[in-house]
Design a protein around this motif. Structure first.
Motif, PDB file in Angstrom:
ATOM      1  N   PHE A  53     -20.468  10.231  10.739  1.00  0.00           N
ATOM      2  CA  PHE A  53     -20.203   8.957  11.409  1.00  0.00           C
ATOM      3  C   PHE A  53     -18.975   8.271  10.820  1.00  0.00           C
ATOM      4  O   PHE A  53     -18.189   7.651  11.535  1.00  0.00           O
ATOM      5  N   LEU A  54     -18.816   8.391   9.496  1.00  0.00           N
ATOM      6  CA  LEU A  54     -17.709   7.715   8.828  1.00  0.00           C
ATOM      7  C   LEU A  54     -16.366   8.360   9.147  1.00  0.00           C
ATOM      8  O   LEU A  54     -15.366   7.674   9.305  1.00  0.00           O
ATOM      9  N   HIS A 108     -32.389  14.437   1.843  1.00  0.00           N
ATOM     10  CA  HIS A 108     -31.393  13.471   1.395  1.00  0.00           C
ATOM     11  C   HIS A 108     -29.980  13.991   1.684  1.00  0.00           C
ATOM     12  O   HIS A 108     -29.123  13.278   2.203  1.00  0.00           O
ATOM     13  N   ILE A 109     -29.781  15.254   1.374  1.00  0.00           N
ATOM     14  CA  ILE A 109     -28.485  15.884   1.621  1.00  0.00           C
ATOM     15  C   ILE A 109     -28.136  15.895   3.106  1.00  0.00           C
ATOM     16  O   ILE A 109     -27.019  15.581   3.500  1.00  0.00           O
ATOM     17  N   SER A 141     -29.136  13.881   5.381  1.00  0.00           N
ATOM     18  CA  SER A 141     -28.807  12.523   5.805  1.00  0.00           C
ATOM     19  C   SER A 141     -27.397  12.139   5.377  1.00  0.00           C
ATOM     20  O   SER A 141     -26.648  11.509   6.129  1.00  0.00           O
ATOM     21  N   GLN A 142     -27.029  12.536   4.144  1.00  0.00           N
ATOM     22  CA  GLN A 142     -25.682  12.247   3.646  1.00  0.00           C
ATOM     23  C   GLN A 142     -24.624  12.875   4.550  1.00  0.00           C
ATOM     24  O   GLN A 142     -23.595  12.278   4.842  1.00  0.00           O
ATOM     25  N   ARG A 143     -24.896  14.091   4.991  1.00  0.00           N
ATOM     26  CA  ARG A 143     -23.940  14.769   5.865  1.00  0.00           C
ATOM     27  C   ARG A 143     -23.787  14.030   7.184  1.00  0.00           C
ATOM     28  O   ARG A 143     -22.699  13.921   7.752  1.00  0.00           O
ATOM     29  N   ARG A 144     -24.915  13.527   7.689  1.00  0.00           N
ATOM     30  CA  ARG A 144     -24.864  12.810   8.967  1.00  0.00           C
ATOM     31  C   ARG A 144     -24.096  11.492   8.810  1.00  0.00           C
ATOM     32  O   ARG A 144     -23.308  11.117   9.684  1.00  0.00           O
ATOM     33  N   ILE A 145     -24.290  10.808   7.694  1.00  0.00           N
ATOM     34  CA  ILE A 145     -23.544   9.574   7.436  1.00  0.00           C
ATOM     35  C   ILE A 145     -22.045   9.889   7.384  1.00  0.00           C
ATOM     36  O   ILE A 145     -21.231   9.203   7.997  1.00  0.00           O
ATOM     37  N   LEU A 146     -21.712  10.962   6.680  1.00  0.00           N
ATOM     38  CA  LEU A 146     -20.307  11.382   6.588  1.00  0.00           C
ATOM     39  C   LEU A 146     -19.711  11.625   7.960  1.00  0.00           C
ATOM     40  O   LEU A 146     -18.567  11.251   8.225  1.00  0.00           O
TER      41      LEU A 146
END
Lengths: 187, 187
Positions: free
Chosen positions: B143-144, B133-134, B136-141
């Motif tokens: 992109f943002l 989960h962590i 994935s959160q880093r990967r989303i960050l």
DNA sequence: TAACATTTGTGATGTTTGTCACACGTTAGA
DNA sequence: TCTAACGTGTGACAAACATCACAAATGTTA
């Protein structure tokens, strides 16, 4: 408020009254007003929140001071700066109220204790974590495969209620485009 | 091969020999050649894989037939189409070998059984899920908050070994930019 | 080793998106 | 109810990135 948490948990595991009391003793119930911060970047000892009612945004501020919305969190969702919560480090993100919000919060110590004293809850939390992982994967996919316009349409389809509760600037920040671009997409 | 899995698990929980045998009985050991598919989109009964050695890519093919790399998976990682695995639906992604690869695989039934018969493993899997989960959160960050160039630099810093093992076309697909743009970024 | 496929770099061009500036309506608080 | 802050749309322009085309280098296989 207790009842909502219990119903939420009992969608996955069944609890006796005593067990639910035990669960509840690991949480604190708190209320926040619009614009208040549940987590502010830099904070230590980050909690994890179950949202009874209201609406939150999880935000990351970049080195230029621009705010990026990592996720929205509404009724019946769990939210935190999970990186800080699980690794027990300082928060790099902030969690802020978009509306007045009621939550149950749990510290990492109580999270671990609760898993140890009540196996069923570890099972519950595993399910929740897996769901969170899945949600993140979907969001990654949307960035990889979709244009801004397509991400906008997808969000409108999957969470139409957000468009009533959140302003365009925040929607743009969540979608990863500028406010102006979003405005042109939706017209 | 068994030893690697055991050491991996024992970084988080300790197991007796009997317990490890019990764990092992829930897994199958398999080997795949370069370009072989562990998961092909449309497949049912998706397994979850622990990678002993080798390198995989998790890919999503969009409606135009373009391939997007959701993640790479290497030694000591767990990978699957987690959406299909946990929700017990057809795979929408594919998992393919970039190099010859040895894995342990576990079905969702055995995943659930293992959690039930050995509480420690539920604890282990919760930790793993939280880590996923962590990540994935880093990967989303990324992109943002980051431009293509910044995502490239970040990947180079965090996983330099990938640049030896993976061609530029795949790196571009992982970063969410065209092959040509990546080429211009790195020169 | 010859023939073929794959990988990579690069130019030309068009599309998408960001940034800055400004106008105007709405909201919230003194 | 007045005023300041906020939210929204839009024009003009610049920057980032995609797409198409092609050539050179490298890898693969009969």
């Amino acid at each position: 408020m207790h009842q909502k948490l219990r119903e939420h948990i009992e969608k996955i595991i069944l609890l006796t009254d005593d067990e639910f009391s035990l669960v509840l003793s690991h949480f604190n119930s708190r209320s926040f007003k619009k614009k208040e911060f549940l987590i502010d970047k830099g904070d230590t000892n980050i909690d994890c929140y179950y949202i009874v009612s209201g609406l939150l945004k999880l935000i990351y501020e970049d080195e230029n001071g621009n705010e990026h919305i990592v996720s929205f969190a509404m009724e019946d969702w769990w939210e935190s700066d999970f990186i800080a919560f699980f690794t027990q480090t300082n928060a790099t993100m902030s969690l802020q109220c978009i509306e007045d919000t009621d939550v149950f919060c749990i510290s990492i110590e109580n999270y671990q204790k609760l898993c140890a004293v009540l196996q069923k809850m570890e099972h519950f939390l595993l399910k929740k974590s897996n769901s969170g992982h899945i949600a993140s994967q979907r969001r990654i996919l949307s960035f990889l495969t979709s244009s801004a316009k397509d991400r906008y349409d997808l969000l409108l389809k999957q969470h139409p209620s957000l468009f009533q509760r959140v302003n365009k600037t925040m929607l743009a920040s969540y979608l990863g485009v500028s406010r102006e671009t979003l405005s042109r997409l939706s017209s």
